[in-house]
Scaffold this motif. Sequence first.
Motif, PDB file in Angstrom:
ATOM      1  N   LEU A 181      21.797   0.779  12.859  1.00  0.00           N
ATOM      2  CA  LEU A 181      20.608   1.587  12.573  1.00  0.00           C
ATOM      3  C   LEU A 181      19.358   0.981  13.205  1.00  0.00           C
ATOM      4  O   LEU A 181      18.536   1.692  13.800  1.00  0.00           O
ATOM      5  N   GLU A 182      19.196  -0.322  13.063  1.00  0.00           N
ATOM      6  CA  GLU A 182      18.027  -0.998  13.629  1.00  0.00           C
ATOM      7  C   GLU A 182      18.024  -0.882  15.157  1.00  0.00           C
ATOM      8  O   GLU A 182      16.967  -0.673  15.771  1.00  0.00           O
ATOM      9  N   ALA A 183      19.197  -1.003  15.777  1.00  0.00           N
ATOM     10  CA  ALA A 183      19.279  -0.915  17.234  1.00  0.00           C
ATOM     11  C   ALA A 183      18.934   0.494  17.719  1.00  0.00           C
ATOM     12  O   ALA A 183      18.261   0.661  18.750  1.00  0.00           O
ATOM     13  N   LEU A 184      19.379   1.507  16.997  1.00  0.00           N
ATOM     14  CA  LEU A 184      19.090   2.886  17.392  1.00  0.00           C
ATOM     15  C   LEU A 184      17.614   3.235  17.221  1.00  0.00           C
ATOM     16  O   LEU A 184      17.109   4.145  17.882  1.00  0.00           O
ATOM     17  N   ARG A 185      16.918   2.493  16.361  1.00  0.00           N
ATOM     18  CA  ARG A 185      15.494   2.758  16.141  1.00  0.00           C
ATOM     19  C   ARG A 185      14.600   1.840  16.982  1.00  0.00           C
ATOM     20  O   ARG A 185      13.395   2.061  17.047  1.00  0.00           O
ATOM     21  N   ARG A 186      15.190   0.865  17.636  1.00  0.00           N
ATOM     22  CA  ARG A 186      14.414  -0.095  18.417  1.00  0.00           C
ATOM     23  C   ARG A 186      14.056   0.516  19.771  1.00  0.00           C
ATOM     24  O   ARG A 186      14.914   1.089  20.454  1.00  0.00           O
ATOM     25  N   PRO A 187      12.784   0.417  20.204  1.00  0.00           N
ATOM     26  CA  PRO A 187      12.407   0.947  21.523  1.00  0.00           C
ATOM     27  C   PRO A 187      13.274   0.348  22.624  1.00  0.00           C
ATOM     28  O   PRO A 187      13.565  -0.848  22.627  1.00  0.00           O
ATOM     29  N   GLY A 188      13.700   1.183  23.553  1.00  0.00           N
ATOM     30  CA  GLY A 188      14.554   0.729  24.637  1.00  0.00           C
ATOM     31  C   GLY A 188      15.485   1.834  25.086  1.00  0.00           C
ATOM     32  O   GLY A 188      15.396   2.972  24.618  1.00  0.00           O
ATOM     33  N   PRO A 189      16.409   1.515  25.995  1.00  0.00           N
ATOM     34  CA  PRO A 189      17.270   2.546  26.590  1.00  0.00           C
ATOM     35  C   PRO A 189      18.222   3.212  25.606  1.00  0.00           C
ATOM     36  O   PRO A 189      18.715   4.307  25.881  1.00  0.00           O
ATOM     37  N   TYR A 190      18.498   2.559  24.462  1.00  0.00           N
ATOM     38  CA  TYR A 190      19.436   3.142  23.502  1.00  0.00           C
ATOM     39  C   TYR A 190      18.752   3.628  22.233  1.00  0.00           C
ATOM     40  O   TYR A 190      19.417   3.938  21.241  1.00  0.00           O
ATOM     41  N   GLN A 191      17.445   3.710  22.267  1.00  0.00           N
ATOM     42  CA  GLN A 191      16.746   4.256  21.109  1.00  0.00           C
ATOM     43  C   GLN A 191      17.144   5.719  20.919  1.00  0.00           C
ATOM     44  O   GLN A 191      17.128   6.514  21.858  1.00  0.00           O
ATOM     45  N   HIS A 192      17.501   6.055  19.683  1.00  0.00           N
ATOM     46  CA  HIS A 192      17.915   7.431  19.381  1.00  0.00           C
ATOM     47  C   HIS A 192      17.587   7.698  17.914  1.00  0.00           C
ATOM     48  O   HIS A 192      18.427   7.518  17.034  1.00  0.00           O
ATOM     49  N   LEU A 193      16.364   8.121  17.668  1.00  0.00           N
ATOM     50  CA  LEU A 193      15.894   8.269  16.288  1.00  0.00           C
ATOM     51  C   LEU A 193      16.654   9.362  15.539  1.00  0.00           C
ATOM     52  O   LEU A 193      16.951   9.212  14.350  1.00  0.00           O
ATOM     53  N   ALA A 194      16.964  10.458  16.219  1.00  0.00           N
ATOM     54  CA  ALA A 194      17.688  11.550  15.552  1.00  0.00           C
ATOM     55  C   ALA A 194      19.080  11.093  15.137  1.00  0.00           C
ATOM     56  O   ALA A 194      19.557  11.423  14.036  1.00  0.00           O
ATOM     57  N   LEU A 195      19.756  10.335  15.992  1.00  0.00           N
ATOM     58  CA  LEU A 195      21.078   9.818  15.643  1.00  0.00           C
ATOM     59  C   LEU A 195      20.983   8.830  14.489  1.00  0.00           C
ATOM     60  O   LEU A 195      21.828   8.836  13.584  1.00  0.00           O
ATOM     61  N   ALA A 196      19.962   7.989  14.488  1.00  0.00           N
ATOM     62  CA  ALA A 196      19.773   7.042  13.388  1.00  0.00           C
ATOM     63  C   ALA A 196      19.573   7.777  12.069  1.00  0.00           C
ATOM     64  O   ALA A 196      20.144   7.393  11.036  1.00  0.00           O
ATOM     65  N   ASP A 197      18.779   8.837  12.087  1.00  0.00           N
ATOM     66  CA  ASP A 197      18.563   9.612  10.855  1.00  0.00           C
ATOM     67  C   ASP A 197      19.861  10.256  10.382  1.00  0.00           C
ATOM     68  O   ASP A 197      20.165  10.259   9.182  1.00  0.00           O
ATOM     69  N   ASP A 198      20.633  10.813  11.314  1.00  0.00           N
ATOM     70  CA  ASP A 198      21.916  11.420  10.954  1.00  0.00           C
ATOM     71  C   ASP A 198      22.876  10.367  10.400  1.00  0.00           C
ATOM     72  O   ASP A 198      23.611  10.611   9.430  1.00  0.00           O
ATOM     73  N   MET A 199      22.888   9.202  11.024  1.00  0.00           N
ATOM     74  CA  MET A 199      23.770   8.128  10.582  1.00  0.00           C
ATOM     75  C   MET A 199      23.397   7.668   9.176  1.00  0.00           C
ATOM     76  O   MET A 199      24.270   7.476   8.315  1.00  0.00           O
ATOM     77  N   GLU A 200      22.111   7.493   8.933  1.00  0.00           N
ATOM     78  CA  GLU A 200      21.661   7.059   7.608  1.00  0.00           C
ATOM     79  C   GLU A 200      22.070   8.071   6.541  1.00  0.00           C
ATOM     80  O   GLU A 200      22.528   7.710   5.462  1.00  0.00           O
ATOM     81  N   ARG A 201      21.926   9.355   6.841  1.00  0.00           N
ATOM     82  CA  ARG A 201      22.316  10.399   5.885  1.00  0.00           C
ATOM     83  C   ARG A 201      23.827  10.383   5.651  1.00  0.00           C
ATOM     84  O   ARG A 201      24.291  10.487   4.510  1.00  0.00           O
ATOM     85  N   ALA A 202      24.610  10.246   6.734  1.00  0.00           N
ATOM     86  CA  ALA A 202      26.066  10.234   6.604  1.00  0.00           C
ATOM     87  C   ALA A 202      26.549   9.042   5.778  1.00  0.00           C
ATOM     88  O   ALA A 202      27.460   9.178   4.951  1.00  0.00           O
TER      89      ALA A 202
END
Length: 211
Positions: A181-202
């Motif tokens: 989750l932290e990696a998906l929210r960290r600025p950079g080439p793999y940042q993906h906030l929507a995926l992080a939100d979906d993952m947290e909900r799942a």
Amino acid sequence: MRHSPHHVVTDPEVVRRLIDEHPWATLVSVNDGEPVASHYPVLLDDRDDDQLAVVTHVGRPDDQVHGFGPGNEMLFIFAGPSGYVSPSWYSPLGVRAPTWNFSVAHCYGVPEILDPDENVAVLTRLVARFEQHVDAPVYLDPELGAKLAPGTVGIRLPITRFVCKVKMSQDKDPQSQQQVLEALRRPGPYQHLALADDMERALAEDVSARR
């Protein structure tokens, strides 16, 4: 899709939510032995019943390309945010292999052809759904709808069966989940906030289901 007990979803409400949040679908059929795919916006059917169904339209001649007809089953694919997950984001526990997190639903049914009035109503709903978020929405008036409709074929797909998979690191240890989750929210080439939100909900739903 490969069966994965950690990721399989049988709740139609999860499928309903995935369709509503990500209404751009891939339509797949087999016509004369050849696979055919198209891409269209799709809405949940708003009829007052318990049947999980969707409505959309295809532009002519896609109706002939797909071979709509009695008994010809069709597949609609709906996908949510997806993204790469590096093994470097995991704790030292367990298997450290690269993977991909995603959510997807494969929905099957035989399409029903809408009559002209129903088709215009669906076109109007589609425009209203997406225009409502722009600064100066331009909704589909009856006159324009009547002009556009003949170039389209409206369909309703009652979903008779579905295969849904939500793969969001549910099988990983809590430390790894948090680090992904932290990696998906960290600025950079793999940042993906929507995926992080979906993952947290799942993950929250997975914990709730196991209680």
